[in-house]
Design a protein around this motif. Structure first.
Motif, PDB file in Angstrom:
ATOM      1  N   GLU A 147       1.122  -1.020   0.102  1.00 19.30           N
ATOM      2  CA  GLU A 147      -0.167   0.025   0.241  1.00 19.30           C
ATOM      3  C   GLU A 147       0.808   1.257   0.181  1.00 19.30           C
ATOM      4  O   GLU A 147       0.910   2.209  -0.022  1.00 19.30           O
ATOM      5  N   ASN A 148       2.316   1.112   0.505  1.00 16.20           N
ATOM      6  CA  ASN A 148       2.674   2.390   0.300  1.00 16.20           C
ATOM      7  C   ASN A 148       4.032   2.387  -0.919  1.00 16.20           C
ATOM      8  O   ASN A 148       5.388   3.197  -0.682  1.00 16.20           O
ATOM      9  N   GLY A 149       3.144   1.479  -2.128  1.00 20.60           N
ATOM     10  CA  GLY A 149       4.671   1.598  -3.051  1.00 20.60           C
ATOM     11  C   GLY A 149       5.917   0.735  -3.254  1.00 20.60           C
ATOM     12  O   GLY A 149       6.458   1.116  -3.635  1.00 20.60           O
ATOM     13  N   PHE A 150       5.763  -0.317  -2.284  1.00 21.04           N
ATOM     14  CA  PHE A 150       6.876  -0.689  -1.975  1.00 21.04           C
ATOM     15  C   PHE A 150       7.340  -1.952  -2.569  1.00 21.04           C
ATOM     16  O   PHE A 150       5.996  -2.260  -3.332  1.00 21.04           O
ATOM     17  N   TYR A 151       8.074  -2.059  -3.752  1.00 22.04           N
ATOM     18  CA  TYR A 151       8.433  -3.941  -4.348  1.00 22.04           C
ATOM     19  C   TYR A 151       9.129  -4.964  -3.869  1.00 22.04           C
ATOM     20  O   TYR A 151       9.870  -4.374  -2.846  1.00 22.04           O
ATOM     21  N   TYR A 152       8.558  -5.865  -3.693  1.00 21.02           N
ATOM     22  CA  TYR A 152       8.780  -7.322  -3.058  1.00 21.02           C
ATOM     23  C   TYR A 152       9.816  -7.742  -3.955  1.00 21.02           C
ATOM     24  O   TYR A 152       9.743  -8.140  -5.237  1.00 21.02           O
ATOM     25  N   MET A 153      11.351  -8.016  -3.106  1.00 22.66           N
ATOM     26  CA  MET A 153      11.953  -8.416  -4.397  1.00 22.66           C
ATOM     27  C   MET A 153      12.654  -9.754  -3.201  1.00 22.66           C
ATOM     28  O   MET A 153      12.486  -9.912  -2.665  1.00 22.66           O
ATOM     29  N   HIS A 154      13.200 -11.065  -3.960  1.00 24.88           N
ATOM     30  CA  HIS A 154      13.415 -12.004  -3.572  1.00 24.88           C
ATOM     31  C   HIS A 154      15.546 -11.469  -3.713  1.00 24.88           C
ATOM     32  O   HIS A 154      15.635 -11.470  -4.695  1.00 24.88           O
ATOM     33  N   THR A 155      16.095 -11.930  -2.305  1.00 25.43           N
ATOM     34  CA  THR A 155      17.173 -12.018  -2.953  1.00 25.43           C
ATOM     35  C   THR A 155      18.153 -13.205  -2.360  1.00 25.43           C
ATOM     36  O   THR A 155      17.223 -14.185  -1.708  1.00 25.43           O
ATOM     37  N   PRO A 156      19.117 -13.464  -2.788  1.00 28.97           N
ATOM     38  CA  PRO A 156      19.392 -14.693  -2.975  1.00 28.97           C
ATOM     39  C   PRO A 156      19.576 -15.400  -0.623  1.00 28.97           C
ATOM     40  O   PRO A 156      20.832 -14.189  -0.355  1.00 28.97           O
ATOM     41  N   ILE A 157      19.497 -16.875  -1.343  1.00 26.79           N
ATOM     42  CA  ILE A 157      20.099 -17.789   0.218  1.00 26.79           C
ATOM     43  C   ILE A 157      21.726 -17.873  -0.353  1.00 26.79           C
ATOM     44  O   ILE A 157      21.810 -17.485   1.177  1.00 26.79           O
ATOM     45  N   ILE A 158      22.010 -17.847  -1.346  1.00 29.38           N
ATOM     46  CA  ILE A 158      23.523 -18.386  -1.705  1.00 29.38           C
ATOM     47  C   ILE A 158      24.345 -17.823  -2.093  1.00 29.38           C
ATOM     48  O   ILE A 158      23.526 -17.044  -2.933  1.00 29.38           O
ATOM     49  N   THR A 159      24.862 -17.013  -1.102  1.00 28.40           N
ATOM     50  CA  THR A 159      26.147 -15.717  -1.456  1.00 28.40           C
ATOM     51  C   THR A 159      27.475 -15.889  -1.550  1.00 28.40           C
ATOM     52  O   THR A 159      28.044 -16.196  -0.032  1.00 28.40           O
ATOM     53  N   GLY A 160      28.059 -15.304  -2.071  1.00 27.57           N
ATOM     54  CA  GLY A 160      29.227 -14.794  -1.951  1.00 27.57           C
ATOM     55  C   GLY A 160      30.181 -13.664  -0.645  1.00 27.57           C
ATOM     56  O   GLY A 160      30.825 -13.750   0.107  1.00 27.57           O
ATOM     57  N   SER A 161      28.977 -13.087  -0.213  1.00 32.26           N
ATOM     58  CA  SER A 161      29.676 -11.833   0.386  1.00 32.26           C
ATOM     59  C   SER A 161      28.786 -12.043   1.786  1.00 32.26           C
ATOM     60  O   SER A 161      27.712 -12.647   1.932  1.00 32.26           O
TER      61      SER A 161
END
Ligand code: 4AD
Ligand code: MG
Length: 477
Positions: A147-161
């Motif tokens: 309702e406040n204009g945000f987009y839902y993003m999926h970020t990686p579970i396996i990561t190098g950082s």
């Protein structure tokens, strides 16, 4: 005739009609009264069995935990505390439950015992209420951002950082355990972990969320995160869920406003939509309080505490002001802190955080502008050269609920900071790119979902607000 939920049957004045219901027997009294629950509400519906016309073998199979299918007539109830009941016309046992071995008996079980039976503990009132609230809070979180204009993003579970630079990561590896690649010194070469790259489970989706904020403007993540810290506390899990909004062109003050508005909004949602579960958990807590000495009892009930957060401003206090308060205070007349804060620059221990929120201010507190050297590398350095635009939100009874900051958007300053902390620029080349191409002020925070569920349910241990807790002791499910 349609199969309905108990919540539906109890919420409407629709007596004298034929109904059909499936659920699990909580108790069966006097060969006549079944308390049935189907998970749709904390309340059971009473089903009255015509025992004279029911076979003895069937009656014997109506035991605590059994799954049943009941057809009958919904009728106004004469019993106390219930508006309607079902007069059973037929009952089919869908799944038996051996009363000798079923672990969840109709009595009070300890939370430790129930943790060992985590696969069955949601058959209890307390845990079903907690899980319904957990579900409702998740929904309220997505609703707020949507309702406040945000987009839902999926970020990686396996990561190098390592987003937090704290080294608390679980390694992810597909190395052949029997025949691992070796480095020149003959040790296992973990650099080969994941098809030639050293990888781990994510500790936070923040760095990736920043990439999306710098293109989509307002984004959030809501996913599992992992910390390989061996902390056996009632507030730490090895696997927990984090909500991380990230917003372009927003500074630290905007970040504080967002966090406060967001938390108030999701807590109001459950006050409105989960009243019965909250009332149940509140009465459970009141019983628990009665066993404590008067002086230790909480002044506010669960619902009052939630309302208090919704209706009052969070107190905003700089780290420096907090240190001044802590330096010359004693938490009670006799006992000082275990760790005495002597100098500016010291990290706060949870006893200090608790003192600030529970004794000094008595409300949620946003602490900001921390010393740079006790916070993560990505936080925006202030003009004083020694503090960063960080914020932690501390809650009574919980401690740290939120950690966030304005991010360092200046390439040269960020590079210098990374160098000082020995963070390899090559590992984060993509993160640095954000500062090379169209950099801008941006901020965000991470809220530990389970800590929010603890606050909203009044549960004292984080292991009891997640379906299957991952801690050094709990991993079999
Ligand atoms: O303070 P933290 O470590 O901050 C971050 O990870 C940032 N990258 C967030 C951001 O700015 N996007 O973690 C954020 C919150 C904490 O305040 C706490 O509520 C929760 O995550 N948390 C844990 N919850 C349960 N078990 C643990 N081991 C936790 N560690 C952190
Ligand atoms: Mg933190």
């Amino acid at each position: 005739m349609k199969s309905r939920t108990i919540a539906d049957l109890l919420s409407k004045e629709n007596t004298l009609q034929d109904v059909e219901i499936k659920g699990w027997v909580r108790t069966f009294r006097a060969n006549r009264f079944i308390a049935l629950n189907d998970g749709s509400t904390i309340n059971n519906i009473q089903c009255v069995v015509d025992f004279e016309n029911t076979e003895e073998t069937t009656l014997k199979r109506i035991t605590t935990g059994a799954a049943v299918h009941i057809k009958g007539t919904l009728t106004e109830s004469q019993g106390k505390g219930q508006s309607v009941e079902i007069h059973v016309k037929s009952i089919e046992i869908l799944g038996d439950s051996d009363p000798e071995t079923f672990p969840i008996q109709p009595k009070k079980h300890s939370f430790e015992f129930l943790r060992e039976n985590a696969h069955l503990r949601t058959r209890t009132n307390t845990f079903s209420a907690v899980m319904r609230l957990r579900s409702s809070l998740s929904f309220a979180i997505h609703k707020y951002f949507n309702e406040n204009g945000f987009y839902y993003m999926h970020t990686p579970i396996i990561t190098g950082s390592d987003a937090e630079g704290a080294g608390e990561m679980f390694r992810v590896s597909n190395l052949d355990a029997k025949n691992p690649p070796l480095d020149e010194a003959g040790n296992v070469n973990y650099k080969e972990d994941f098809f030639g790259k050293e990888t781990n489970l994510t500790v936070s989706g923040q760095l990736e969320a920043e990439t999306f904020a710098m293109s989509l403007g307002k984004v959030y993540t809501f996913g599992p995160t992992f910390r390989a810290e061996n902390s056996n506390t009632s507030r730490h899990l090895a696997e927990f869920w984090m909500i991380e909004p990230e917003v372009a062109f927003m500074d630290l003050a905007g970040n504080m406003d967002l966090a406060e508005d967001f938390m108030k909004s999701v807590l109001s949602y459950i006050l409105e939509h989960n009243r019965e579960d909250l009332e149940f958990l509140e009465s459970r807590l009141l019983d628990e309080e009665k066993t404590k000495p008067q002086a230790e009892r909480s002044e506010m009930s669960l619902i009052e505490k939630i309302k208090f957060v919704v209706d009052n401003n969070f107190k905003r206090v700089s780290y420096t002001e907090a240190i001044d308060i802590l330096r010359d205070c004693k938490p009670n007349k006799k006992k000082k802190f275990k760790y005495i804060i002597e100098e500016w620059g010291a990290d706060l221990q949870s006893e200090h955080e608790r003192y600030l929120v529970e004794k000094h201010f008595n409300c949620p507190v946003i602490l900001f502008d921390y010393p740079a050297n006790i916070k993560a590398f990505y936080m925006r350095l202030n003009e004083d050269g020694k503090t960063v635009r960080a914020m932690d939100i501390l809650f009574p009874g919980i401690g740290e609920m939120v950690g966030g900051s304005q991010r360092e958007e200046r390439l040269d300053v960020l590079k210098e900071k990374m160098k000082a902390l020995d963070i390899d620029e090559e590992e984060l080349w993509w993160y640095l790119d954000l500062r090379k191409y169209g950099t801008a002020v941006h901020s965000g925070f991470g809220l530990g979902f389970e800590r929010l569920v603890m606050f909203a349910t009044g549960m004292g241990n984080i292991r009891d607000v997640i379906p299957f807790p991952r801690t050094p002791q709990n991993a079999e499910f």
